[in-house]
Design a protein around this motif. Structure first.
Motif: not given
Length: 314
Positions: A117, A214, A306
């Motif tokens: 995070n 994040d 991601s």
């Protein structure tokens, strides 16, 4: 009780397996030494000068059989111990999608960690118990080595490369974190703590950290602020490779080679863009070697990873 104090307390299944192997090999070694001492003592007493023991050359056939039998027996014992130990140690396996990924940057003389995070730590790494953890590590200057005695794990951390360390802790507590590679005058002070917490305590600790965000999200903001989307976006006017789903994909290069777009490839593409030029594209991308820190590069790589994950989920 005495044996328990030889090694520090283990905090993972891998550590327990290492301890079993260590004590087993130490026990076998002690038994062999005792056997040799007893046999040697018997022969010294039995065949001492002036003793009535029968002497003479051993029959050649019997001597050869003993030598062959002893050699074969020790060979198979070694093979058994080798494969038994290897089977116990090869237990971490490859990285899994659900692993908790923590980024670690080593530098003279500290360890900098970044949680998923975005929470940052210096000389401390907080992890939850009973959760697969993967440390993605690189060095900012020289070769270091992350040593976690409680986990019986040690991994060299290299400059300009990413290396992984996987583990699953099964015991809470605070354990030492060391550098096991001489890295300069303050090497002995390059220490820290591995803090293994319950899952609930770890989640509360994460939420309490200031400025948490994040990591992939931070990489996305960096990607935009650097103007990368102006060339690599699908609506970009400059012709550059599309980075959607690039991580883990095979990339054809201009020199005819084919490479996999792993973490090291993405890092090199950011810092040394002329090293591996993608086929069909001009080498016009500037280098960010003196612009971005290792932490920034890790965030950009996390963002590109991601994008690959989102493409697979669609």
């Amino acid at each position: 009780m005495i044996l328990a104090n030889i090694l520090p307390p283990g905090a993972s299944l891998y550590a327990h397996n290492v301890d079993v192997i260590y004590y087993t090999l130490m026990g076998v070694s002690v038994l062999i030494c005792l056997l040799l001492l007893i046999v040697g003592g018997v022969f010294i007493v039995r065949y001492r000068r002036g003793s009535p023991a029968k002497r003479g050359p051993m029959p050649e056939l019997l001597s050869r059989e003993i030598e062959i039998g002893w050699t074969v027996a020790t060979f198979f014992a070694f093979i058994f111990l080798f494969f038994w130990a290897a089977a116990m140690l090869v237990s971490s396996g490859p990285a899994q999608k659900g692993d908790l990924e923590i980024h670690v940057v080593a530098k003279q003389w500290m360890w900098k960690a970044e949680q998923p995070n975005g929470a940052r730590e210096i000389n401390e790494i907080h992890v939850p118990v009973d959760t697969p953890v993967r440390l993605v590590m690189t060095s900012q200057d020289v070769i270091h080595s992350l040593f976690l005695p409680a986990l019986r794990l040690k991994q060299d951390v290299l400059p300009q490369r990413y290396v992984d360390m996987r583990f699953t802790a099964d015991r809470t507590g605070t354990f030492p974190l060391l550098c096991a590679e001489y890295c300069g005058t303050e090497h002995s002070h390059m220490t820290g703590k591995l803090v293994i917490m319950t899952k609930q305590a770890y989640q509360k600790w994460l939420e309490a950290q200031p400025g948490s965000a994040d990591v992939a999200g931070m990489g996305r903001k960096l990607f935009t602020s650097l103007g990368c989307s102006g060339c690599h976006g699908r609506a970009a006017h400059v012709r550059a490779p599309d980075l959607e789903g690039v991580y883990g994909r095979s990339v054809q290069l201009a020199d005819g080679r084919t490479v996999q777009a792993d973490k090291d490839y993405l890092r090199d593409s950011i810092l040394e863009p002329r090293k591996d030029i993608v086929a069909g594209y001009e080498p016009i991308m500037p280098s960010y070697k003196n612009t971005l820190s290792d932490s920034d590069v890790l965030r950009l790589v996390a963002y590109l990873k991601s994008l690959a994950s989102k493409e697979k989920d669609q």
